[in-house]
Design a protein around this motif. Structure first.
Motif, PDB file in Angstrom:
ATOM      1  N   TRP A 838       0.811  -1.226   0.000  1.00  0.00           N
ATOM      2  CA  TRP A 838       0.000   0.000   0.000  1.00  0.00           C
ATOM      3  C   TRP A 838       0.839   1.269   0.000  1.00  0.00           C
ATOM      4  O   TRP A 838       0.439   2.298  -0.514  1.00  0.00           O
ATOM      5  CB  TRP A 838      -1.008  -0.004   1.141  1.00  0.00           C
ATOM      6  N   ALA A 839       2.085   1.197   0.484  1.00  0.00           N
ATOM      7  CA  ALA A 839       2.846   2.441   0.582  1.00  0.00           C
ATOM      8  C   ALA A 839       3.869   2.618  -0.543  1.00  0.00           C
ATOM      9  O   ALA A 839       4.745   3.463  -0.465  1.00  0.00           O
ATOM     10  CB  ALA A 839       3.549   2.517   1.936  1.00  0.00           C
ATOM     11  N   LEU A 840       3.759   1.767  -1.587  1.00  0.00           N
ATOM     12  CA  LEU A 840       4.701   1.860  -2.695  1.00  0.00           C
ATOM     13  C   LEU A 840       4.158   2.830  -3.745  1.00  0.00           C
ATOM     14  O   LEU A 840       2.949   2.874  -3.981  1.00  0.00           O
ATOM     15  CB  LEU A 840       4.844   0.461  -3.309  1.00  0.00           C
ATOM     16  N   CYS A 841       5.060   3.567  -4.394  1.00  0.00           N
ATOM     17  CA  CYS A 841       4.571   4.542  -5.354  1.00  0.00           C
ATOM     18  C   CYS A 841       5.540   4.727  -6.514  1.00  0.00           C
ATOM     19  O   CYS A 841       6.665   4.237  -6.482  1.00  0.00           O
ATOM     20  CB  CYS A 841       4.355   5.894  -4.662  1.00  0.00           C
ATOM     21  N   GLY A 842       5.057   5.389  -7.542  1.00  0.00           N
ATOM     22  CA  GLY A 842       5.884   5.691  -8.707  1.00  0.00           C
ATOM     23  C   GLY A 842       5.717   4.632  -9.792  1.00  0.00           C
ATOM     24  O   GLY A 842       5.227   3.540  -9.518  1.00  0.00           O
ATOM     25  N   PRO A 843       6.109   4.948 -11.026  1.00  0.00           N
ATOM     26  CA  PRO A 843       5.921   4.042 -12.144  1.00  0.00           C
ATOM     27  C   PRO A 843       6.632   2.708 -11.875  1.00  0.00           C
ATOM     28  O   PRO A 843       7.702   2.730 -11.248  1.00  0.00           O
ATOM     29  CB  PRO A 843       6.574   4.757 -13.328  1.00  0.00           C
ATOM     30  N   PRO A 844       6.057   1.602 -12.324  1.00  0.00           N
ATOM     31  CA  PRO A 844       4.872   1.515 -13.185  1.00  0.00           C
ATOM     32  C   PRO A 844       3.543   1.589 -12.431  1.00  0.00           C
ATOM     33  O   PRO A 844       2.497   1.442 -13.071  1.00  0.00           O
ATOM     34  CB  PRO A 844       5.027   0.133 -13.830  1.00  0.00           C
ATOM     35  N   LEU A 845       3.535   1.768 -11.102  1.00  0.00           N
ATOM     36  CA  LEU A 845       2.266   1.909 -10.388  1.00  0.00           C
ATOM     37  C   LEU A 845       1.605   3.220 -10.803  1.00  0.00           C
ATOM     38  O   LEU A 845       2.298   4.202 -11.074  1.00  0.00           O
ATOM     39  CB  LEU A 845       2.509   1.894  -8.870  1.00  0.00           C
TER      40      LEU A 845
END
Ligand SMILES: *[C@@H]1O[C@H](CO)[C@@H](O)[C@H](O)[C@H]1NC(C)=O
Ligand SMILES: *[C@@H]1O[C@H](CO)[C@@H](O)[C@H](O)[C@H]1NC(C)=O
Ligand SMILES: *[C@@H]1O[C@H](CO)[C@@H](O)[C@H](O)[C@H]1NC(C)=O
Ligand SMILES: *[C@@H]1O[C@H](CO)[C@@H](O)[C@H](O)[C@H]1NC(C)=O
Ligand SMILES: *[C@@H]1O[C@H](CO)[C@@H](O)[C@H](O)[C@H]1NC(C)=O
Length: 941
Positions: A838-845
């Motif tokens: 849940w706390a991961l971010c940035g491409p490819p998300l």
């Protein structure tokens, strides 16, 4: 009285004549001649000699002091002169298997035998002692045979004093430091010189010495590491015109040897230069050898065709050029030999070259008996003219590109045929159901020919078969009743890859089988009939992928020589029988996909040569035994997946320094991942391209002891070996750890990032916590990394973006946080590979990291990009392969993918023992090939 004396004389003369004709009869006639008694001093000398020996098997029991044994001329191995009673011959040769050698010392008492003319102590054991110098004092010695007698040290120069010596054989002893062969040049009467399997790598003078032996007729220096002949050796000598036989196989001779051989062009009858370094074309001048009968240049690198002059060697009977780089149309080769050689030629071997064109019918070759043209690129059909060759014994066209139908017309006159190899072509055999062949075949290779769908009934007439390979022949039938009773001569049976039905336990297997494969059929019943194979020489047993069931019989103590045991893909139940402990030579054990249960039996400890163990998909229980690490030190591959093993990973597994594939994806394993995994040094070091899992050594070790067929079998396995090496070798590069789907807890030890050559790491579906090891970017060869469904936390280490070959990544469903490290690498994966954090971010998300909320269109994958991805994957694979291979050669796409995709028989060999590798291979290699292939077609279309 007078009459008696005359008849006695006549008898004596007759006996002497016999003796003269055949020295071997001397002993027999001596026994009959009660009047000849041995000389007492010689008797004492022999007894003294016996004292030096250890006679474990009582072979010299006739040598004694008791009255009835007084006459030493009657002792075993002692041959005396009929006139004088002097000992002329001492023949204590052991058997070549060396099962009952005499041991001990070589006593000088033997010198008392002044008249000794022949001494044979071969195949005994002199415990690495030196050949005694005093042997040089036997003035009358004509024959000296000391082969394989465990002599060591140096060869004494004193042997050069044996001026009457006519033959000498010192083969296969363990001499060190043979710096030169000068002593030999004094043996001016020598006719036969045999020094095979002795290290002569320093004996640069060998040809000089041979040149100085005026009466030499036979020279045999095979497997001696013999240095190439010096070009200068050809000059300055009055060559002996008597040399008839030259056997120099398995050395380092280059094409300079041709010039030397030509000095003997009028006398040479037999030349054997198998396994040397002959290069370039065969010189035309060799055709001058007008007595030549047998020429063997197998296993060199000769190019071009045969010289035109060979057609004029009117004595040539054997021409063997197998395993070279010859090229051209087969018809061209045959035309060249159509001079007078066509009437003398009996054996022609052109196999394993690059020869093209169609097969001529050889109709003008009136003596030809054996034709070998296998493993070339011969096209077209089998000419019907072959059928007229009633003298034909051997017909081998295997592994070519021939097509068409072989009918009774092709075979109707071949009453002498005993070896038939049509395998690995696109040939179909169409033979009448009631046809009775004129031949009795001993060797039948028909793999991948079309024989089916009915079981070939003509086989019923062949009761002398030793080798039968009908694998992959499209037979879809029940085994006929008569076939269950296999010929007692059968040693090798491969029926794999058909749709054969029948109860395995109805077979009456002959005791002397060495290879049995019924893999990939529909056989049912139990494996009990395997117990009939009691000759103790079965090497290879493959019952995989059938419908077999029941418990395994406990009769493996009769199969001690098994190297490969594959029972995968059946429904066997129960425990592994304790007699598996007798399989001390076993390399490969595959029990995958069965219903075996219970703990692994302790006797399995004795199988200490195991390299490959796959027990996956069974119901084995208990703990993963710690003894695996201690007792199976050579393990390369250990697959225990999908069983009921519980408890933790035993630390002793870390002793397996050759381990390359470890699959413990078992379900119930708890505890932590041991730190000592960095002890798997094979996973940390560059792959050995040539240490394939199906290494050449397995096929090497098949022991066939059927006299005639032996060499053919060896040849066949060489071919097979080439094929297996071709594919097996790439597997040497795959380094895999799979611990998925267990109950592992704790952190991933950072030591795992020292396994620098790891290609696949799967630790998904556990309860692992902590960070992903920071140094994971060191695993530069990683292609597949799955850490999903654990409880990993913190940020993804930035080093991960350095994994340039990574094509599969799954980090989903953890507690990872922060920004996915940028660079080109991680962004090329799908968002699903990162979801559930849940706390991961940035491409490819899709969710941007705090402070980076500017949308960026070009991150959205398009169709076009998809294509480029595929292209990238393919090239990445090649790059990976290239990098992993670690040395400077390049294998193009078709080199790797082509054969895997299209040559089904090769694929068969490749996956023979490794079907489960499909998961990985298809994922990593084949799938990439497919992907790339699709891309290629798409691009073209
Ligand atoms: C040539 O030498 C090889 C190796 O020693 C041997 O196997 C083969 O039988 C020999 N061939 C002939 C024709 O003598
Ligand atoms: C075999 O011969 C065919 C036809 O002559 C040729 O197209 C093909 O490339 C050859 N294959 C090999 C492996 O040499
Ligand atoms: C395997 O054998 C077991 C026990 O004999 C039986 O219950 C099961 O149906 C068999 N499975 C298959 C696939 O034949
Ligand atoms: C590593 O392997 C060696 C044998 O190869 C063994 O002696 C040693 O104990 C192993 N180390 C660990 C930590 O298990
Ligand atoms: C094959 O055998 C040789 C000699 O016995 C040995 O040096 C080599 O390592 C073996 N290769 C494999 C793949 O087992």
């Amino acid at each position: 009285m007078i009459m008696d004396r005359i008849s006695l004389r006549l008898l004596h003369a007759f006996l002497m004549l016999l003796l003269h004709l055949n020295p071997a009869l001397g002993f027999i006639s001596g026994v009959g001649d009660a009047n000849v008694r041995c000389i007492e001093r010689e008797r004492q000398a022999l007894l003294e000699f016996k004292k030096g020996l250890v006679d474990d098997y009582d072979k010299l029991s006739s040598w004694g002091n008791q009255d009835q044994k007084k006459n030493c001329c009657k002792w075993k191995g002692v041959h005396c002169s009929k006139h004088t009673g002097h000992v002329l011959e001492l023949d204590l040769r052991g058997d070549s298997e060396k099962t009952q050698p005499l041991r001990g010392k070589f006593s000088s008492s033997l010198l008392e035998l002044h008249h000794l003319s022949s001494l044979d102590l071969s195949y005994n054991d002199f415990n690495m002692s030196q050949i005694p110098k005093f042997l040089g004092s036997f003035n009358n010695l004509n024959h000296l045979y000391l082969l394989e007698a465990e002599f060591g040290g140096t060869i004494p120069y004193e042997l050069g004093n044996l001026s009457h010596l006519e033959s000498i054989d010192l083969s296969a002893n363990n001499f060190n430091n043979v710096a030169n062969l000068q002593w030999l040049s004094h043996l001016s009467s020598l006719k036969e010189l045999v020094l095979n399997s002795i290290n002569l790598s320093e004996a640069y003078d060998w040809a000089d010495v041979v040149n100085r032996l005026p009466y030499l007729t036979s020279l045999s220096l095979s497997s001696c590491d013999l240095p190439p002949i010096a070009p200068s050796t050809h000059t300055h000598f009055n060559y002996s015109k008597s040399l008839t036989t030259v056997a120099l196989s398995d050395n380092h001779q280059n094409s300079s040897i041709f010039g030397w051989l030509l000095n003997f062009n009028t006398s040479l009858v037999e030349i054997n230069l198998t396994s040397n370094q002959l290069k370039g074309s065969i010189p035309d001048a060799l055709g001058k050898m007008n007595s030549l009968e047998s020429l063997n240049f197998d296993k060199n690198q000769l190019e071009g065709s045969i010289p035109k002059s060979f057609g004029n060697i009117c004595t040539l009977s054997l021409l063997s050029l197998s395993n070279n780089k010859l090229s051209g149309q087969l018809v061209g080769f045959i035309n060249i030999l159509s001079g007078c050689a066509k009437d003398s030629l009996e054996i022609l071997d052109l196999s394993l070259n690059q020869i093209t064109g169609s097969l001529p019918d050889f109709s003008t070759f009136s003596s030809l008996k054996q034709i070998y043209v296998g493993t070339n690129n011969i096209t077209g059909t089998v000419p019907e003219g072959i059928g007229k060759f009633h003298q034909l014994e051997v017909f081998d066209v295997s592994n070519n590109s021939m097509h068409g139908v072989v009918t009774e017309v092709h075979l109707s006159n071949l009453s002498n045929l005993w070896f038939l190899d049509l395998s690995l072509n696109s040939l179909a055999l169409q033979l009448n159901k009631d046809w009775v062949p004129p031949f009795q075949l001993r060797v039948i290779y028909l793999s991948s020919c079309k024989l089916g769908p009915r079981f070939p009934s003509w086989l019923q007439t062949q009761w002398n078969i030793s080798i039968l390979d009908i694998s992959d022949t499209g037979i879809s039938d029940k085994i006929p009743k008569w076939f269950f009773d296999l010929p007692s001569t059968l040693q090798y049976l491969d029926m794999s890859d058909n749709r054969l039905e029948g109860l395995l336990h109805l077979f009456v297997f002959p005791p002397k089988m060495t290879v049995l494969s019924i893999a990939k059929n529909r056989f049912s019943g139990t494996a009990s009939s395997v117990c009939k194979i009691r000759g103790g020489i079965l090497n290879f047993l493959d019952l995989s992928d059938n419908l077999l069931s029941g418990h395994l019989p406990n009769c493996f103590m009769h199969l001690r020589k098994l190297l490969i045991l594959n029972l995968a893909g059946n429904n066997f139940t129960g425990k592994i029988p304790s007699s598996f402990g007798s399989l001390s030579q076993l390399h490969t054990l595959n029990l995958r996909n069965n219903n075996f249960s219970g703990e692994l039996p302790l006797p399995l400890k004795n199988c200490s040569l195991l390299k490959f163990v796959d027990l996956g998909n069974n119901k084995f229980s208990g703990s993963v035994p710690a003894w695996i690490g201690e007792c199976l030190p050579l393990l390369n591959i250990l697959i225990l997946r999908s069983n009921k093993f519980g408890e933790s990973i035993p630390l002793n597994l870390c002793w397996l320094k050759y381990l390359r594939i470890l699959d413990l994806s078992v379900k119930n394993i708890s505890g932590t991942i041991p730190q000592c995994f960095n002890n798997f040094t094979a996973m940390a070091q560059k792959g050995d391209l040539f240490s394939g899992i199906i290494g050449s050594n397995y096929t090497d070790s098949y022991v066939f002891d059927y006299d005639d067929t032996q060499e053919f079998v060896n040849d066949a396995t060489v071919i097979m070996k080439g094929r297996e090496l071709e594919y097996g070798k790439y597997l040497g590069l795959l380094k895999i750890i799979n611990l998925a789907s267990n109950k592992l807890t704790g952190k991933v030890p950072s030591e795992i990032s020292s396994l620098l050559e790891l290609v696949v790491l799967n630790i998904s579906r556990n309860k692992l916590i902590g960070e992903i090891p920071q140094m994971i970017g060191q695993l530069k060869q990683l292609q597949s990394l799955d850490m999903s469904r654990n409880q990993f936390s913190n940020e993804i280490p930035s080093s991960m973006s350095e994994l340039h070959f990574l094509s599969d990544l799954d980090l989903s469903y953890n507690n990872l946080s922060g920004k996915i490290p940028s660079g080109t690498q991680l962004q090329s994966f799908d968002a699903v590979d990162f979801t559930g954090n849940w706390a991961l971010c940035g491409p490819p998300l899709p969710n941007k990291c705090p402070g980076e909320e500017t949308p960026n269109q070009s991150d959205q994958p398009t169709d076009h990009d998809g294509n480029e991805d595929n292209e990238k994957d393919g090239d990445e694979f090649e790059k990976w392969f290239f990098a992993a291979a670690g040395f400077g050669f390049f294998i193009g796409f078709w080199g790797i993918c082509g054969p895997l995709l299209f040559k089904s028989s090769w694929r068969g060999a490749y996956f023979l023992f490794l079907d489960d590798m499909k998961d990985w291979l298809y994922a990593t290699k084949l799938a990439m090939c497919m992907k790339r292939l699709r891309w290629k077609f798409k691009k073209q279309g």
